[in-house]
Each structure stands twice: as structure tokens, then as C-alpha cells.
Design an enzyme around this catalytic site. Structure first.
Site, short mmCIF file in Angstrom:
data_model
loop_
_atom_site.label_atom_id
_atom_site.label_comp_id
_atom_site.label_asym_id
_atom_site.label_seq_id
_atom_site.Cartn_x
_atom_site.Cartn_y
_atom_site.Cartn_z
CG HIS A 161 -3.60 -5.26 1.83
ND1 HIS A 161 -4.29 -4.04 0.56
CD2 HIS A 161 -4.43 -5.08 3.43
CE1 HIS A 161 -5.20 -3.48 0.48
NE2 HIS A 161 -5.58 -3.34 1.98
CD GLN A 212 -3.37 -1.54 2.12
OE1 GLN A 212 -2.24 -1.57 3.68
NE2 GLN A 212 -3.91 -1.11 2.41
CD GLU A 217 -3.86 -4.44 6.68
OE1 GLU A 217 -2.98 -4.99 5.78
OE2 GLU A 217 -4.17 -3.49 7.64
CO CO Z 1 -6.36 -2.76 3.37
#
Ligand code: CO
Length: 179
Positions: A136, A51, A133
Site C-alpha cells: 500500500h 488508505q 501493507e
Molecule cells: Co489493504
């Protein structure tokens, strides 16, 4: 420490499978510090390295009122049960969706000192954040896990602001945090 820009869901970087960390050096520790600062500034509960544009298997989580945790090369060892939850993501700001998550999650990882640790969570925000997470790191977003394609909605503007409560800044409700 430095705050990093959080990439949005249309960024190709968020769809890649992140690489394992081979050596935990000062660069990795700096990345962790930057990620914690970035997560806190954004009032999020978790953040994964992709991210912030780093395609490596590192994530941070801070459950409100707790110390942050950083996990390197995390792996889900065991998961069980099913529950339906509301979920948000810092890369999809202002939106929430309904997803299916596990009840209990057991994760094995390295901590920032390179020691192997296990984190077990049951039926709480930590269990949800661990699965979110780690997704991700595999290029998966919660919008891939909606219970139905239309089970996603935009928050009203007043709901987006965190509420300043007596115990500090909290999200607009435990079910509507961005992770
Ligand atoms: Co997120």
C-alpha cells in the site's frame, strides 16, 4: 482518537508512493491511534496510512488475539519462499483474490517511539499482512498481484459479516480477512 474514512480502491491516493516520515511527532502518533481505531472498527487486520488519505509510510497491523503493531518507514530486508493465498483489503470491501506471497518476511522499521525494530514472520497472517501493507505504501494493491486476472471473486452477503465466535469477533475465516 478518531475514526477515519477508509478510501476505496478507485481513489488516486491509493496509487501514490507514500513519503517517508522524517519526524515522529504528536501528529504521527495521533495518526497511528486513529488508524488502529479505524482498522478495529472495520474488523480489518491491517491498515496503511494512504488508505485514510495520508501519503506517508505508516502502517498498523493487528493479528486477532494480539496487540496492534505500528510500523513507521518499514522496509522489507529479506523475503523468501512462495505461497498462494486468499486475500482481501479494506479498500476493496467484500472481495477476495488469489495472490502469491512470500513464506518468510523480515521487516525493519521504526516503532511509534522512533526506535528501530525488526519483525520476522513465517507462513502466517502476519507475513501476509506485512507484504500487503508495505505494498500500500508503494501504491500497489493486491489486485495487481493476482495469480491470474480472473482469480478474484465477490463474497456472498452472508460471508461478509464477521462471525461472533467464542473468542470474540473474528473474520469469516482466517483466509478471508481484509488487510
Ligand atoms: Co489493504
Amino acid at each position: 482518537m478518531a475514526q477515519r474514512e477508509i478510501l476505496l480502491a478507485d481513489s488516486p491516493a491509493l496509487r501514490q508512493k507514500a513519503k517517508k516520515i522524517r519526524i515522529i511527532d504528536a501528529g504521527v502518533q495521533r495518526l497511528i491511534d486513529d488508524m488502529i481505531e479505524t482498522m478495529d472498527q472495520a474488523h480489518g487486520v491491517g491498515l496503511a496510512a494512504p488508505q485514510v488519505g495520508e501519503s506517508v509510510r505508516v502502517l498498523v497491523i493487528r493479528i486477532p488475539e494480539s496487540e496492534p503493531i505500528a510500523l513507521i518507514n518499514p522496509q522489507v530486508v529479506k523475503r523468501s519462499g512462495e505461497r498462494i493465498l486468499e486475500e482481501g483489503c479494506l479498500s476493496i470491501p467484500g472481495w477476495r483474490g488469489e495472490v502469491k506471497r512470500s513464506v518468510t518476511v523480515l521487516v525493519k522499521a521504526l516503532n511509534r517511539d522512533g526506535r528501530e525494530i525488526r519483525v520476522k514472520a513465517t507462513a502466517d497472517l502476519l507475513a501476509q499482512a506485512l507484504e500487503h501493507e508495505i505494498d500500500h505504501l508503494d501504491g500497489v494493491l493486491y489486485i495487481d498481484r493476482l495469480t491470474a486476472p480472473d482469480r478474484m471473486w465477490k463474497l456472498l452477503p452472508h460471508e461478509e459479516e464477521g462471525e461472533e465466535g467464542e473468542e470474540g469477533l473474528v473474520g469469516a475465516g482466517s483466509h478471508s480477512v481484509e488487510i
